[in-house]
Design an enzyme around this catalytic site. Structure first.
Site, PDB file in Angstrom:
ATOM      1  N   HIS A  22       0.975  -1.408   0.293  1.00 51.67           N
ATOM      2  CA  HIS A  22       0.002  -0.210  -0.395  1.00 51.67           C
ATOM      3  C   HIS A  22       0.435   1.273   0.119  1.00 51.67           C
ATOM      4  CE1 HIS A  22      -3.045  -2.950   2.204  1.00 51.67           C
ATOM      5  NE2 HIS A  22      -3.196  -2.119   0.773  1.00 51.67           N
ATOM      6  N   HIS A  23       1.725   1.270  -0.611  1.00 54.23           N
ATOM      7  CA  HIS A  23       2.692   2.230  -0.118  1.00 54.23           C
ATOM      8  C   HIS A  23       2.246   3.126  -1.601  1.00 54.23           C
ATOM      9  CE1 HIS A  23       4.157   0.331  -3.981  1.00 54.23           C
ATOM     10  NE2 HIS A  23       4.974   1.656  -4.580  1.00 54.23           N
TER      11      HIS A  23
ATOM     12  N   LYS B  30      -3.517  -2.508  -7.165  1.00 48.80           N
ATOM     13  CA  LYS B  30      -3.355  -3.324  -8.847  1.00 48.80           C
ATOM     14  C   LYS B  30      -3.182  -4.472  -9.415  1.00 48.80           C
ATOM     15  CE  LYS B  30      -5.407  -1.478 -12.783  1.00 48.80           C
ATOM     16  NZ  LYS B  30      -5.641  -2.826 -12.699  1.00 48.80           N
TER      17      LYS B  30
ATOM     18  N   LYS C  97       6.446  -4.121 -10.511  1.00 50.31           N
ATOM     19  CA  LYS C  97       6.165  -4.166 -11.598  1.00 50.31           C
ATOM     20  C   LYS C  97       5.641  -2.476 -12.495  1.00 50.31           C
ATOM     21  CE  LYS C  97       4.361  -7.386 -13.622  1.00 50.31           C
ATOM     22  NZ  LYS C  97       2.838  -8.489 -14.627  1.00 50.31           N
TER      23      LYS C  97
ATOM     24  N   LYS D 161      -3.680  -9.057  -6.819  1.00 54.54           N
ATOM     25  CA  LYS D 161      -3.822  -9.741  -7.292  1.00 54.54           C
ATOM     26  C   LYS D 161      -4.772 -10.935  -6.954  1.00 54.54           C
ATOM     27  CE  LYS D 161      -1.905 -11.783 -11.437  1.00 54.54           C
ATOM     28  NZ  LYS D 161      -1.041 -10.723 -12.128  1.00 54.54           N
TER      29      LYS D 161
ATOM     30  N   SER E 275      -3.462  -0.266 -18.415  1.00 52.21           N
ATOM     31  CA  SER E 275      -4.253   0.145 -17.053  1.00 52.21           C
ATOM     32  C   SER E 275      -4.217   1.259 -15.955  1.00 52.21           C
ATOM     33  CB  SER E 275      -4.522  -1.085 -16.321  1.00 52.21           C
ATOM     34  OG  SER E 275      -4.689  -2.753 -16.795  1.00 52.21           O
TER      35      SER E 275
END
Ligand code: GLU
Length: 472
Positions: free
Chosen positions: A65-66, A71, A95, A107, A363
């Site tokens: 959550h930095h 996503k 990534k 994920k 995205s």
């Protein structure tokens, strides 16, 4: 790794992380925090399939959550398990950091074989999964934004969106709760091919580095390079397409039931249509059959693109691989043992968390489009065309010369959404390549490109923690 050891994908990601952490200056505690998965949600829910009730097992993991939202895609496969989803969530964090997409990694996965269900039943499962995520606040444009992955696509994303909008009526930014949607439901042009196109842009940039190509014994550029692609799903199909269009020769295409080989080059669309018609990639006219996908990986080529699943190249088969470059289009296709083999053989591995980042990059563009509620290019296209017409007209008047019709069309063209998405992706992949290469060059002890990519990612995530502080 011996074949009877249980392979841990998350363990492999941790191993690569630790290998790179040694080249950074961060405190042990900060590194430990970055490595862990922050929130893990494992669920079981019942779904009525025909006359029976089936209990479905599913997950959503938020690794970091930095930056928020988190996503990452949602996978439908029987191979989905907690270890795999955790590994894939962690890879999403690194990534996003590498390509400067301001999200934490996440994920999701549902442990089912989507081929065994009707569209009606899949919709029920997808909607039920989404409502579980909503109940626990594991989805939302500002919290966690899923996307397609192995076994899912635009159709599933539209179901997720509709379920979200139904349960959160009136939320103005609801369209941004999921990406990879159909264009008619808030998707962005170019998302479908984004991962494959990003793979091509990344490898092309690597192949344009003369000293690196010289070291590998290859000429500069992708033109004429012999490419093998494993996996003819969305990522593999588009990677093959862009390599072929870029002047490479795709000599072999492999699927789970075998492969086809033609030294003169294959056309991915023709092979795809053949597979659709006959049910198998094999017996494609003019091509030689290769019995198994594993055999195809071991054929001689310049660029090998594993674009299917994780752990396909490991300590067992790595010594038999005969390529010069491996481009990881899939997530985690190589194990750390394979990495060591390729370092010693001088084979360049272009790592997944950088190379397949095209999907999440586009995205991000889709999410920005959803938050701004306007299509890319809508405001500036006509203005740019009018301006260019004026400039060209003035130049022609002053020089009394006229440019050709082809040139005129090119110069005057104002950007459409697809032009902006492609150029944004191209710039992202080129900049990320340069950043990783500069890091690698700056420390000659870094053994491979994956480690350099991890160093770049760790530095960015750790800087976030350092600047934001850790809540006492
Ligand atoms: N599932 C893709 C990946 O592994 C895309 C994720 C996204 O677009 O959020 O990178």
């Amino acid at each position: 790794m011996s074949s009877n050891t249980v392979y841990s994908f998350f363990g492999a990601v941790e191993k690569s992380f630790d290998k790179a952490a040694k080249f950074t200056k961060w405190d042990h505690g900060v590194l430990e925090q970055i490595k862990q998965c922050n929130s893990v949600y494992r669920m079981h829910f019942p779904v009525k399939i025909g006359e029976n009730v089936e209990v479905v097992k599913a997950y959503r993991v938020q690794h970091s959550h930095h930056k928020t939202p988190c996503k990452g895609g949602i996978r439908f496969s029987t191979s989905v398990n907690l270890d795999e989803v955790m590994a894939l969530a962690a890879l999403m964090t690194y990534k996003c950091a590498i390509v400067n997409v301001p999200f934490g990694g996440a994920k999701g996965g549902i442990s089912i074989d989507p081929k065994k269900y009707s569209a009606y039943d899949l919709e029920k499962i997808t909607r039920r999964y989404t409502s579980e995520l909503i109940k626990k606040n594991f989805i939302g444009p500002g919290t966690d934004v899923p996307a397609p992955d192995y076994g899912t696509g635009e159709r599933e994303m539209a179901w997720i969106l509709d379920t979200y909008m139904t349960m959160r009526p009136g939320e103005i930014d609801a369209l941004g709760c999921v990406t990879g949607k159909p264009i008619t439901q808030g998707g962005v042009r170019g998302r479908r091919e984004a991962t494959g196109l990003g793979v091509f842009y990344g490898i092309r940039q690597v192949c344009n580095i003369p000293e690196l190509m010289k070291k590998l014994g290859l000429s500069t550029g992708v033109e004429g390079k012999r490419v093998i692609v494993q996996g003819l799903g969305n990522v593999g199909y588009h990677a093959a397409k862009f390599f072929r269009e870029g002047g490479s020769k795709v000599i072999c295409l492999a699927e789970h039931d075998g492969a086809v080989y033609n030294e003169k080059g294959l056309n991915e669309e023709e092979v795809f249509q053949h597979k659709k018609k006959t049910g198998s990639i094999k017996d494609f006219p003019g091509a030689k059959n290769i019995a198994s996908s594993n055999e195809a990986l071991e054929l001689e080529c310049d660029i090998l693109i594993p674009a299917a699943l994780e752990n396909v190249i490991n300590g067992d088969n790595a010594p038999r691989i005969k390529t010069k470059i491996i481009g990881e289009a899939a997530n985690g296709p190589l194990t750390p043992e394979a990495d060591e083999v390729f370092i010693s053989k001088g084979i360049l591995v272009v790592p997944d968390m950088y190379l397949n980042a095209g999907g999440v990059t586009v995205s991000y563009f889709e999410w920005l489009k959803n938050l701004s509620h306007v299509r890319y290019g809508r405001m500036e296209k006509r203005f740019t065309e009018n301006l260019n017409t004026h400039i060209l007209g003035t130049i022609e008047e002053l020089t009394t010369k006229r440019v050709s019709e082809r040139e005129r069309e090119f110069i005057m063209h104002g950007p459409d959404e697809i032009d902006l998405v492609y150029s944004g992706l191209e710039e992202t992949m080129m900049a990320a390549t340069n950043e990783i290469m500069n890091c690698w060059k700056s420390n000659p002890d870094i053994p491979d490109m994956r480690t350099a990519a991890y160093v770049v990612a760790i530095n960015k995530v750790a800087t976030s923690y350092a600047e934001l502080g850790i809540f006492p």
